[in-house]
Design a protein around this motif. Sequence first.
Motif, short mmCIF file in Angstrom:
data_model
loop_
_atom_site.label_atom_id
_atom_site.label_comp_id
_atom_site.label_asym_id
_atom_site.label_seq_id
_atom_site.Cartn_x
_atom_site.Cartn_y
_atom_site.Cartn_z
N ALA A 328 0.83 -1.21 0.00
CA ALA A 328 0.00 0.00 0.00
C ALA A 328 0.86 1.26 0.00
N ALA A 329 1.93 1.24 -0.79
CA ALA A 329 2.84 2.39 -0.88
C ALA A 329 2.17 3.51 -1.66
N ASP A 330 2.26 4.73 -1.15
CA ASP A 330 1.54 5.82 -1.82
C ASP A 330 2.32 7.13 -1.88
N ARG A 331 3.61 7.08 -1.55
CA ARG A 331 4.38 8.32 -1.54
C ARG A 331 4.66 8.76 -2.98
N PRO A 332 4.42 10.03 -3.31
CA PRO A 332 4.71 10.52 -4.67
C PRO A 332 6.21 10.52 -4.96
N LEU A 333 6.55 10.49 -6.24
CA LEU A 333 7.96 10.47 -6.62
C LEU A 333 8.62 11.81 -6.27
N PRO A 505 8.01 16.02 -3.36
CA PRO A 505 7.95 16.92 -4.51
C PRO A 505 7.39 18.28 -4.12
N ALA A 506 7.85 19.31 -4.80
CA ALA A 506 7.37 20.65 -4.51
C ALA A 506 5.89 20.77 -4.90
N PRO A 507 5.10 21.52 -4.15
CA PRO A 507 3.68 21.71 -4.50
C PRO A 507 3.55 22.35 -5.87
#
Length: 508
Positions: A328-333, A505-507
């Motif tokens: 269930a990995a969900d961290r953005p690149l 990642p930057a917004p």
Amino acid sequence: MTIGIWVLGDQLSPEQSALQSCQPDQCRVILLESSSVLQRRRYHAQKLVLVWSAMRHFAADLSGQGWTVDLRECERFGDGIRSWIAEHGISELRLMEPADREFRRAIEALQLQVPVIWLASNAFLWSREDFAAWAAPYKQLRLELFYREGRKRFGVLMEGEGSSAEPLGGQWNFDQENRKPPAKGLQGPEPLWFQPDAITEAVISKVEQLDAALPGTLRPFHWGVSRSQALQVLDHFVETRLAGFGPYQDAMVSGEPTLWHALLSPYLNLGLLHPLEVIRHLEREGLRREVPLAGLEGVIRQILGWREYTHGLYHWFGGDYPASNHFAADRPLPGWLEQLGGSGMRCLDTVLEEIAASGYAHHIQRLMVLANYGLLAGLNPQALTAWFHRMFIDGFDWVMQTNVLGMGLFADGGRLASKPYAASGNYIKRMSTYCKGCRYDVKARTGDNACPFNSLYWDFLARHEGELRRNPRMALVIKQLDKLPAEELGAIRAAAGRHLEASAPAPR
């Protein structure tokens, strides 16, 4: 009325089944160069040049062999194929089954107003039906069993005849002899590169003018773009690299992006080389030259074993496999992945800079640096798989789904690999020269200078301790986790958290 043959960009072989189904004077061939692919995937600039230039060279080669060939540049495949069908009165369209599922779905969705005939792919040694017949009796599919079956089926590196045949050298696998860490000052031979010809220069100019900021460096571009050049790379590998391939095939050395690696995967995956011709050539020349058997077996295993295995699994696992996300990995690149550099970690930045320059990194860099980071950091597996597909010169869905989702991220829960290939900075220190000069201390697990691979490694084990404890192959590392004092583990996990927060990642 004319039979039409649509050759896709990774089917560039005159022996492919759709072309073999027809004589040159009976049909007309189309290759479509569509820029709409970039609306879905921002491919590495060199990958786009390679595919488009190889298509143009293949069209010219077919024309020279007496085929009537059209290469059309278009915005969308659907518009290009429909106008071609209407213009030439195509009565039936034939295609070789694509390696990637999505290509067939996309073509079927066009609902063309002529019969579409699909011919079974002959681009691999194992047909999908043969692989399914092999796989069906097993509860767990393991590479070693498949590889041995392939050796026997195709008679590769075998002694004796029929059922009494045995592996050459008395064993199937010499892997332990092929995992040496890099010796001091290790340098591989120069790879064979090519200067772009007029066709390739035209493609480079086209890519430069695209209204898209593509990742990677476009120039210099030195990949081969034709079957003739692919055969030269094969010969060059045999003459200059094959004998030294074995011992250091897992080594990673700064300033040596290719070492003794074959650099054949782009040409195999485009159809410019067929796997069986490569295997037969390697076996024949390797034995004639008395190449160490461990190295010869090792490179053949990558093609006869791993490449065929992952392609077979891609189709065997089916259409639900791409959504696999066991942890269930969900961290953005992190942003530095798309930028191909800037992580602050010398191992990652070295590999990313090499990818930026050529779209290439070898298998251990992919597995134990890039995918290992993705596994430990909990990066979203679908996003990371798509990144691999876009960035690598040899990347296609069938390659990357099984390699990244299964082998690299264990996102399929063990359908491919028997355990997660998680490793701390110690593995990278042992198998590479990257840690020298890095701002991080590879021996430290806590503190601002601790190697992020260390803190992420123990954080990964702690996050998924319940799941990993049930895997017998993880028993030793779980015992090590159990021995960590709670205070130290807390400090380690805090360090991992700080790294992940800094890498977000930057917004937008």
